[in-house]
Scaffold this motif. Structure first.
Motif, mmCIF file in Angstrom:
data_model
loop_
_atom_site.group_PDB
_atom_site.id
_atom_site.type_symbol
_atom_site.label_atom_id
_atom_site.label_comp_id
_atom_site.label_asym_id
_atom_site.label_seq_id
_atom_site.Cartn_x
_atom_site.Cartn_y
_atom_site.Cartn_z
ATOM 1 N N ARG A 346 -2.192 3.479 -11.240
ATOM 2 C CA ARG A 346 -0.884 4.012 -10.853
ATOM 3 C C ARG A 346 -0.811 4.234 -9.347
ATOM 4 N NH1 ARG A 346 1.119 9.779 -13.300
ATOM 5 N NH2 ARG A 346 3.029 10.030 -12.047
ATOM 6 N N ALA A 347 -1.884 4.782 -8.777
ATOM 7 C CA ALA A 347 -1.919 4.995 -7.332
ATOM 8 C C ALA A 347 -1.862 3.668 -6.583
ATOM 9 C CB ALA A 347 -3.183 5.758 -6.952
ATOM 10 N N ASP A 348 -2.577 2.667 -7.073
ATOM 11 C CA ASP A 348 -2.600 1.358 -6.416
ATOM 12 C C ASP A 348 -1.223 0.693 -6.449
ATOM 13 O OD1 ASP A 348 -5.284 1.658 -5.907
ATOM 14 O OD2 ASP A 348 -5.937 0.465 -7.628
ATOM 15 N N LYS A 352 1.601 -0.294 -3.502
ATOM 16 C CA LYS A 352 2.125 -1.643 -3.290
ATOM 17 C C LYS A 352 3.652 -1.652 -3.233
ATOM 18 C CE LYS A 352 -1.576 -4.601 -5.039
ATOM 19 N NZ LYS A 352 -1.934 -5.662 -6.011
ATOM 20 N N VAL A 353 4.292 -0.908 -4.140
ATOM 21 C CA VAL A 353 5.761 -0.931 -4.165
ATOM 22 C C VAL A 353 6.348 -0.071 -3.052
ATOM 23 C CG1 VAL A 353 5.782 -1.377 -6.648
ATOM 24 C CG2 VAL A 353 6.008 0.968 -5.840
ATOM 25 N N ALA A 354 5.579 0.885 -2.535
ATOM 26 C CA ALA A 354 6.053 1.732 -1.433
ATOM 27 C C ALA A 354 4.952 1.841 -0.381
ATOM 28 C CB ALA A 354 6.445 3.106 -1.956
ATOM 29 N N PRO A 355 4.643 0.743 0.318
ATOM 30 C CA PRO A 355 3.538 0.763 1.289
ATOM 31 C C PRO A 355 3.760 1.746 2.430
ATOM 32 C CG PRO A 355 4.855 -1.251 1.502
ATOM 33 C CD PRO A 355 5.307 -0.570 0.247
ATOM 34 N N GLU A 356 5.014 2.148 2.650
ATOM 35 C CA GLU A 356 5.299 3.122 3.715
ATOM 36 C C GLU A 356 4.571 4.444 3.461
ATOM 37 O OE1 GLU A 356 8.810 0.436 2.918
ATOM 38 O OE2 GLU A 356 7.581 1.807 1.733
#
Length: 440
Positions: A346-348, A352-356
């Protein structure tokens, strides 16, 4: 079933390399990652060259207690049509639980979880598969999954479960030999026995992937080289039947294209060894026959059967992601390993979907997210999860660094909108957070 040949999982990170690879007959794409009206240019170019593209779904949850979501089925059908696919594939798994059948909050696993191999679960799965088959414009194939845990009181082996499923519904099978290896290491199941029980005439194609062993547990990572035991299982399968297609999956830690090409060559060699063994025994290589016709549809599954399955799956998922007591009969240590794996994945994916968020929080991101995940089950998709995580950090004042807190505030305000679309607790948290931030 049309012959697919040798393929590779298409991912944006290796799109250009895949286009240049020799001997690629087809690719598979995660269905939820493509938009029918805006296909990636790489996929369009591959299709123009005659490369077959197959959408591979991960969120339908055919093994769950609920009937398949019509909206998800419609989305999968649209992707199949947009890609001109000869078939679509999904998993024999559940990915969410709770809801109306249990009068409890809906929980999302964010991962494929195993279905109990019981008669009740099989009946529900068969009915769900038939519903999906009726809604899709092309044939459906379903995949066996890897698991860290076993359900207590199972009544069928994996091979028997798959045989019954194919026999009752006529569904095609996507056999993942890496998952057979995973279940061998983690659950002591014999891959050869599973292959012997399979209805090989129902085989659609084969997945091959790598993994890693940690502390005696095999993790189906799709981020490591394909090990020899997996290739040996592929050879065994190819000695029993001629696979219509074989595909290499790689989802992370992508190597150089030359390494991927070497893995594809190893896969072709493993298939050829199986064909040679079949020829030496019978004089002719195995062949894939037409899939059996489904048995007449039985009576609808009683609501009580679905409710029993729903309660069992909800109890397991709640223990994995919400810290509730471990259901009776499960291995507590294995559930702990699975819970940690779910939180790590989940953290990974959120990163990825919110790299900011990773850019803003730096090294503090992962421990902060894992701490958040312990008390906040994922109620929706990963993008919603990212927004909820950031909102929670801001609402609780957990970010000490002033610059990071300001950057996180800007990011969150920019994406939260005046009325976030989510369940009520999330909306209340979002509104409270906005009030706090807008006063600063």
């Amino acid at each position: 079933m049309e012959r697919l040949g040798t393929g590779i999982g298409w991912r944006p990170e290796i799109a250009e390399a895949v286009e240049r690879m020799p001997g690629i007959d087809w690719v598979e794409v995660v269905a939820e990652n493509v938009c029918p009206g805006h296909l990636p240019g790489s996929l369009e170019r591959l299709r123009e060259r005659g490369v077959t593209v197959v959408p591979h779904g991960v969120s339908l949850g055919l093994g769950g207690a609920d009937r398949p979501d019509p909206h998800r089925l419609t989305a999968l059908a649209e992707r199949a049509e947009a890609l001109g696919a000869p078939l679509v594939t999904e998993h024999i798994a559940f990915v969410r639980a709770g809801g109306e059948l249990t009068a409890s909050p809906r929980l999302e696993a964010g991962h494929l979880l195993p279905v109990p191999r019981t008669r009740d679960a099989l009946a529900v799965l068969c009915e769900n598969v038939r519903i999906a088959q009726d809604a899709l414009p092309v044939p459906l194939a379903v995949e066996n999954i890897a698991a860290l845990i076993s359900w207590p009181g199972e009544e069928l082996t994996e091979g028997q479960f798959l045989y019954e499923l194919a026999d009752r519904t006529g569904v095609r099978l996507l056999i993942d030999v890496a998952n057979l290896h995973t279940n061998h290491v983690n659950r002591g199941e014999d891959p050869a026995k599973a292959l012997a029980d399979l209805p090989v005439e129902a085989l659609a194609y084969v997945h091959v992937a790598g993994g890693v062993e940690r502390d005696g547990v095999w993790h189906d990572s799709h981020a490591h080289p394909v090990p020899r035991p997996v290739l040996d299982i592929l050879t065994d399968l190819a000695s029993r039947t001629s696979p219509p297609g074989v595909l290499l999956e790689r989802d992370d830690n992508f190597p150089e294209p030359s390494e991927l090409e070497r893995e594809l060559a190893s896969i072709r060699d493993a298939v050829e060894r199986g064909r040679a063994a079949a020829s030496g025994v019978s004089g002719t290589p195995g062949a894939t026959a037409p899939a059996p016709a489904p048995s007449p549809a039985p009576a609808p599954v009683p609501d009580a059967t679905r409710a029993r399955l729903a309660l069992a799956q909800t109890a397991l998922l709640s223990a994995l992601i919400a810290g509730t007591p471990v259901p009776e009969g499960f291995d507590r240590a294995r559930l702990t390993v699975q819970a940690r794996a779910l939180a790590a994945k989940r953290a990974d994916v959120v990163a990825k979907v919110a790299p900011e968020l990773l850019d803003i929080l730096g090294d503090a991101y992962r421990p902060a997210f894992l701490a958040y995940a312990q008390h906040h089950p994922m109620p929706g998709g990963y993008r919603r999860d990212a927004l909820d995580f950031a909102g929670s950090l801001l609402h609780t004042g957990a970010v000490a660094d002033v610059r990071a807190r300001r950057a996180l505030r800007v990011w969150w305000l920019d994406r939260s909108g005046p009325r976030p679309r989510a369940h009520r607790p999330t909306v209340r948290l979002a509104r409270a957070t906005r009030r706090v931030l807008l006063r600063r």
